[in-house]
Design a protein around this motif. Sequence first.
Motif, mmCIF file in Angstrom:
data_model
loop_
_atom_site.group_PDB
_atom_site.id
_atom_site.type_symbol
_atom_site.label_atom_id
_atom_site.label_comp_id
_atom_site.label_asym_id
_atom_site.label_seq_id
_atom_site.Cartn_x
_atom_site.Cartn_y
_atom_site.Cartn_z
ATOM 1 N N ASP A 119 -32.377 -33.695 36.268
ATOM 2 C CA ASP A 119 -31.153 -33.678 37.076
ATOM 3 C C ASP A 119 -30.083 -32.801 36.430
ATOM 4 O O ASP A 119 -29.352 -32.081 37.114
ATOM 5 C CB ASP A 119 -30.591 -35.090 37.236
ATOM 6 C CG ASP A 119 -31.458 -35.996 38.097
ATOM 7 O OD1 ASP A 119 -32.181 -35.474 38.957
ATOM 8 O OD2 ASP A 119 -31.410 -37.234 37.886
ATOM 9 N N ILE A 120 -29.997 -32.866 35.095
ATOM 10 C CA ILE A 120 -28.997 -32.075 34.375
ATOM 11 C C ILE A 120 -29.303 -30.588 34.520
ATOM 12 O O ILE A 120 -28.400 -29.766 34.735
ATOM 13 C CB ILE A 120 -28.942 -32.494 32.897
ATOM 14 C CG1 ILE A 120 -28.412 -33.932 32.775
ATOM 15 C CG2 ILE A 120 -28.064 -31.533 32.088
ATOM 16 C CD1 ILE A 120 -28.564 -34.541 31.397
ATOM 17 N N VAL A 121 -30.575 -30.223 34.422
ATOM 18 C CA VAL A 121 -30.960 -28.821 34.607
ATOM 19 C C VAL A 121 -30.585 -28.352 36.011
ATOM 20 O O VAL A 121 -30.028 -27.254 36.195
ATOM 21 C CB VAL A 121 -32.461 -28.634 34.343
ATOM 22 C CG1 VAL A 121 -32.925 -27.247 34.778
ATOM 23 C CG2 VAL A 121 -32.783 -28.848 32.869
ATOM 24 N N LEU A 177 -26.989 -27.756 26.100
ATOM 25 C CA LEU A 177 -27.122 -27.745 27.556
ATOM 26 C C LEU A 177 -26.237 -28.802 28.206
ATOM 27 O O LEU A 177 -25.539 -28.537 29.190
ATOM 28 C CB LEU A 177 -28.596 -27.970 27.934
ATOM 29 C CG LEU A 177 -28.906 -28.113 29.426
ATOM 30 C CD1 LEU A 177 -28.505 -26.863 30.193
ATOM 31 C CD2 LEU A 177 -30.393 -28.404 29.629
ATOM 32 N N ASP A 178 -26.247 -30.013 27.652
ATOM 33 C CA ASP A 178 -25.501 -31.104 28.277
ATOM 34 C C ASP A 178 -23.998 -30.862 28.217
ATOM 35 O O ASP A 178 -23.297 -30.973 29.229
ATOM 36 C CB ASP A 178 -25.843 -32.431 27.605
ATOM 37 C CG ASP A 178 -27.275 -32.878 27.863
ATOM 38 O OD1 ASP A 178 -28.004 -32.161 28.580
ATOM 39 O OD2 ASP A 178 -27.669 -33.927 27.337
ATOM 40 N N SER A 179 -23.471 -30.552 27.046
ATOM 41 C CA SER A 179 -22.021 -30.381 26.924
ATOM 42 C C SER A 179 -21.532 -29.159 27.697
ATOM 43 O O SER A 179 -20.423 -29.161 28.235
ATOM 44 C CB SER A 179 -21.606 -30.289 25.451
ATOM 45 O OG SER A 179 -22.024 -29.081 24.866
ATOM 46 N N THR A 180 -22.360 -28.125 27.777
ATOM 47 C CA THR A 180 -21.984 -26.945 28.557
ATOM 48 C C THR A 180 -21.924 -27.275 30.041
ATOM 49 O O THR A 180 -21.007 -26.852 30.754
ATOM 50 C CB THR A 180 -22.984 -25.804 28.304
ATOM 51 O OG1 THR A 180 -22.959 -25.457 26.913
ATOM 52 C CG2 THR A 180 -22.648 -24.576 29.126
ATOM 53 N N ARG A 188 -35.484 -31.122 26.267
ATOM 54 C CA ARG A 188 -34.987 -29.943 26.979
ATOM 55 C C ARG A 188 -36.090 -29.333 27.842
ATOM 56 O O ARG A 188 -35.913 -29.121 29.046
ATOM 57 C CB ARG A 188 -34.466 -28.924 25.965
ATOM 58 C CG ARG A 188 -33.924 -27.625 26.582
ATOM 59 C CD ARG A 188 -33.530 -26.653 25.479
ATOM 60 N NE ARG A 188 -33.128 -25.359 25.999
ATOM 61 C CZ ARG A 188 -31.866 -24.930 26.101
ATOM 62 N NH1 ARG A 188 -30.879 -25.709 25.700
ATOM 63 N NH2 ARG A 188 -31.585 -23.728 26.576
ATOM 64 N N HIS A 189 -37.249 -29.065 27.236
ATOM 65 C CA HIS A 189 -38.334 -28.425 27.975
ATOM 66 C C HIS A 189 -38.831 -29.323 29.109
ATOM 67 O O HIS A 189 -39.117 -28.845 30.215
ATOM 68 C CB HIS A 189 -39.481 -28.079 27.027
ATOM 69 C CG HIS A 189 -40.601 -27.338 27.689
ATOM 70 N ND1 HIS A 189 -40.443 -26.072 28.225
ATOM 71 C CD2 HIS A 189 -41.900 -27.693 27.932
ATOM 72 C CE1 HIS A 189 -41.585 -25.668 28.757
ATOM 73 N NE2 HIS A 189 -42.480 -26.640 28.595
ATOM 74 N N LYS A 190 -38.927 -30.612 28.839
ATOM 75 C CA LYS A 190 -39.335 -31.583 29.858
ATOM 76 C C LYS A 190 -38.415 -31.506 31.072
ATOM 77 O O LYS A 190 -38.860 -31.568 32.227
ATOM 78 C CB LYS A 190 -39.304 -32.987 29.253
ATOM 79 C CG LYS A 190 -39.549 -34.157 30.211
ATOM 80 C CD LYS A 190 -39.560 -35.462 29.412
ATOM 81 C CE LYS A 190 -39.702 -36.698 30.290
ATOM 82 N NZ LYS A 190 -38.447 -37.062 30.959
ATOM 83 N N GLY A 191 -37.130 -31.353 30.822
ATOM 84 C CA GLY A 191 -36.180 -31.258 31.914
ATOM 85 C C GLY A 191 -36.422 -30.051 32.797
ATOM 86 O O GLY A 191 -36.388 -30.146 34.029
ATOM 87 N N PHE A 192 -36.661 -28.914 32.184
ATOM 88 C CA PHE A 192 -36.929 -27.711 32.968
ATOM 89 C C PHE A 192 -38.213 -27.857 33.780
ATOM 90 O O PHE A 192 -38.258 -27.491 34.964
ATOM 91 C CB PHE A 192 -37.018 -26.487 32.049
ATOM 92 C CG PHE A 192 -35.694 -25.936 31.637
ATOM 93 C CD1 PHE A 192 -34.947 -25.147 32.500
ATOM 94 C CD2 PHE A 192 -35.171 -26.207 30.382
ATOM 95 C CE1 PHE A 192 -33.712 -24.627 32.123
ATOM 96 C CE2 PHE A 192 -33.940 -25.704 29.993
ATOM 97 C CZ PHE A 192 -33.211 -24.908 30.861
ATOM 98 N N VAL A 193 -39.256 -28.383 33.150
ATOM 99 C CA VAL A 193 -40.532 -28.546 33.844
ATOM 100 C C VAL A 193 -40.377 -29.466 35.051
ATOM 101 O O VAL A 193 -40.815 -29.148 36.164
ATOM 102 C CB VAL A 193 -41.607 -29.091 32.878
ATOM 103 C CG1 VAL A 193 -42.866 -29.483 33.644
ATOM 104 C CG2 VAL A 193 -41.933 -28.061 31.808
ATOM 105 N N VAL A 204 -24.493 -22.270 35.303
ATOM 106 C CA VAL A 204 -24.510 -22.235 33.842
ATOM 107 C C VAL A 204 -25.612 -21.290 33.353
ATOM 108 O O VAL A 204 -26.736 -21.315 33.861
ATOM 109 C CB VAL A 204 -24.750 -23.654 33.273
ATOM 110 C CG1 VAL A 204 -25.038 -23.610 31.776
ATOM 111 C CG2 VAL A 204 -23.553 -24.538 33.572
ATOM 112 N N ASP A 205 -25.283 -20.472 32.383
ATOM 113 C CA ASP A 205 -26.294 -19.631 31.724
ATOM 114 C C ASP A 205 -27.029 -20.514 30.716
ATOM 115 O O ASP A 205 -26.633 -20.628 29.559
ATOM 116 C CB ASP A 205 -25.623 -18.443 31.027
ATOM 117 C CG ASP A 205 -26.632 -17.539 30.320
ATOM 118 O OD1 ASP A 205 -27.843 -17.813 30.378
ATOM 119 O OD2 ASP A 205 -26.179 -16.564 29.678
ATOM 120 N N MET A 206 -28.094 -21.149 31.157
ATOM 121 C CA MET A 206 -28.773 -22.130 30.318
ATOM 122 C C MET A 206 -29.473 -21.498 29.119
ATOM 123 O O MET A 206 -29.650 -22.142 28.090
ATOM 124 C CB MET A 206 -29.751 -22.950 31.166
ATOM 125 C CG MET A 206 -29.023 -23.887 32.124
ATOM 126 S SD MET A 206 -30.124 -24.869 33.174
ATOM 127 C CE MET A 206 -30.426 -23.705 34.517
#
Length: 228
Positions: A173-175, A16-19, A210-215, A183-185
């Motif tokens: 923030d990244i999400v 996710l980050d590099s994309t 990753r999941h924490k970020g989306f939430v 971006v197609d996450m």
Amino acid sequence: MTSPSPLAVVLLSGGLDSTTVAASAKARGFRLLALTVDYNQRHRIELDRARAVAASLGAERHVVLPLDLRAFGGSALTDDIAVPKDGVQPGIPVTYVPARNTVFLSLALAWGEAAGSYDLFIGVNALDYSGYPDCRPAFISGFEALAATATKAGDEGRHFTVHTPLIDMSKADIVREAARLGVDMGATWSCYDPTSDAKHCGQCDSCRLRHKGFVEAGVPDPTDYAAR
């Protein structure tokens, strides 16, 4: 005649980050040289995701460079060491790969110098991360100083910039930034310990972050987790 857009070498893992970083570089007007390192990592599925991302972003070249770090070991990603599943803990976890970002940025620097690109992009993050020392601002500034003294281009007065657009962002923030950039996450890969049927395990540090970020971002998580 207008001059061509500048080239950037982007370290692209397929995560996710590099994309998001690659999409950010493209949005800023850079032409992309995408570099993915096949270091014989446990989570090799990310290599396929990187290939798909590079193609979707229109990278001018995508190099998947073999560099077998299992020859050294010393990490749960490159050795027969279990990936922790008990939640993010203080300190540097066993998923740290010795000097990985130093090695990867050195490769990006070499390609950049060869291609005439003085802009390197990497998706390091110093907030919601696993405590890796090579994700901190001091490392990035130190590497830029190294690049200035270790290259012919630097000796001739060229300045290499290591761009870290995510370094001060939370995972939420990244999400949000990925969503803004389109971006197609769901096509990205984060898990350190994929299941046999190609699902995110849901329990390793990377899955949890990753999941924490989306939430926290309030964005639906498209990831297929084996457990939550």
